[in-house]
Design an enzyme around this catalytic site. Structure first.
Site: not given
Ligand code: GLU
Length: 443
Positions: A125, A165
């Site tokens: 993240k 996100d």
């Molecule tokens: N931010 C999204 C999540 O919390 C997607 C992450 C992604 O597609 O890599 O899963």
């Protein structure tokens, strides 16, 4: 003190000032204690230890120029949590509230969530404490480019593939993708959530919300029930909330609310399709829900949806949005389930309250895995240099969500009671990660 508890004690000392990360870890540890005891396998404690320590934490300064020509700096991060299952994968969040605590929690959750998808993706993240809400489009563009200039040293299609996100959508991904391309001179699938015109997957925008409803459908079917006619409270007004609402309408459910950090939009007779389309369009133009009275009908400041009469609650805004008091109201309202569209939207005390009130909890790492699952499908399409049609992606998403649901049931079934979906999600993900860690010699 159990061995799991000893690992936790060390983490509590090391992360004394990171309560959100500890909250996420403690939720998993509760289910692991009994699991380790039942299996009499101490190597699982070592697995837990590895999975609670990030592989790598990167912090950088992001320097950018505002519209007055003044230079500004923000804190940027990428937490590469664990890549045992595949290249790091996880979103980028731009919000004033971003700090290392938030990203450690999200990176940890992402590792488990990605494991549940069954696709070869590790967990990561990233983000910055930059609030795009107060910024012009040109400032956002400059910030995205400056952010990517720093991040580009740490990512790559076989290394780490970020996505969006909170505060990062298709537009921001486009700005960042362009910057990566300029730095490296390669057109590669280094980000997901791209626009379909240059390699994005169809259904990626809708995937988290759709997946959330597919999971709910499977859960209700398990009890011989269906979504049709159910009164649903949805919080949030980002893409998770809006496409959860859209799929709920497709399934014949009634959407009674949306919300943002300023308050709640109530839909007395249920949100209509036309209203939702207009809201989606306005949100695409960065209009806030509180400025849309003409579209939403009634907007009530400084309230959340929780406590209104409902069958199902879909927190789709952000972490810890439901506290103990909200959970108490949800229990009193007679709602049967809380389906976590956002990442960890309930505090630990809220979870305890909901469980005591016999409200089913569908945990975020299972419920919202549809977004990253379609990101995984975007990676596959980019590798093959082709694009699947929407039906094919949607069908695969439905299968993945069904499999996640069934894995939760398999690991969460209790002899004498209903399925414990939290335990199911935690153990199903943990087992998969444990197996990979053992075969790679880390355990
Ligand atoms: N931010 C999204 C999540 O919390 C997607 C992450 C992604 O597609 O890599 O899963």
């Amino acid at each position: 003190m159990s061995s799991i508890e000893k690992v936790l004690e060390r983490l509590r000392t090391a992360h004394e000032h990171q309560p959100t990360f500890l909250q996420a870890v403690e939720e998993v540890s509760e289910h692991l204690e009994a699991h380790v005891r039942a299996h009499e396998d101490d190597s699982l404690v070592r697995v837990f230890e590895v999975l609670t320590r990030p592989d790598r934490v990167i912090e950088f300064r992001v320097d950018w120029e505002d519209d007055n020509g003044d230079m500004r700096s923000n804190r940027g991060f990428r937490v590469q949590f664990n890549n045992v299952l595949g290249p790091y994968k996880g979103g980028i969040r731009f919000s004033a509230a971003v700090d290392l605590d938030t990203l450690l929690f999200l990176g940890f959750e992402q590792t488990f969530k990605n494991s549940l998808t069954g696709l070869p993706m590790g967990g990561a993240k990233g983000g910055a404490d930059f609030d795009p809400r107060d910024r012009s489009e040109r400032e956002i563009t400059r910030f995205c480019k400056a952010f990517m200039t720093q991040l580009s040293h740490h990512i790559g299609p076989d290394v780490d593939v970020p996505a969006g996100d909170i505060g990062v959508g298709t537009r921001e991904i486009g700005y960042m993708f362009q910057q990566y391309k300029q730095i490296r001179n390669v057109h590669q699938g280094v980000l997901t959530g791209k626009d379909a015109s240059f390699g994005g997957s169809l259904i990626r925008t809708e995937a988290t919300g759709y997946g959330c409803v597919y999971f709910t459908k499977a859960m209700l079917e398990e009890q011989g029930d269906a979504l049709e006619g159910k009164r649903c409270l949805v919080s949030g007004a980002g893409n998770v909330a809006l496409y959860t609402a859209q799929k709920l309408l497709d399934e014949g459910a009634m959407v009674c609310s949306l919300s943002d950090s300023d308050g709640t939009a109530w839909f007395e007779g249920g949100l209509s399709r036309e209203q939702l389309q207009n809201i989606i369009r306005a949100r695409g133009n960065r209009v806030r829900l509180s400025d849309m009275e003409n579209l939403t009908g009634e907007y009530e400041s400084e309230t959340s949806p929780w406590g209104a009469e409902a069958d199902l609650c879909f927190p789709c805004a952000t972490q810890n949005e439901i506290d103990e008091a909200d959970a108490g109201k949800i229990c009193e309202s007679g709602a049967m389930a809380v389906i976590e569209g956002a990442n960890m939207p309930c505090t630990a005390k809220a979870h305890a309250k909901l469980l005591a009130g016999e409200v089913v909890i569908a945990p975020s790492k299972a419920v919202n895995a549809g977004g990253v699952a379609v990101s995984g499908l975007e990676i596959s399409q980019n590798r093959m240099r082709l694009s699947w049609d929407a039906e094919r992606v949607d069908a695969r998403l439905q299968e993945i969500m069904r499999d996640i649901h069934d894995a939760c049931v398999q690991y969460g079934r209790q002899d004498d009671g209903p399925v414990d979906y939290q335990r199911g999600a935690n153990l199903a993900a943990f087992e998969q990660l444990a197996r990979a860690l053992k075969f790679t010699g880390l355990v």
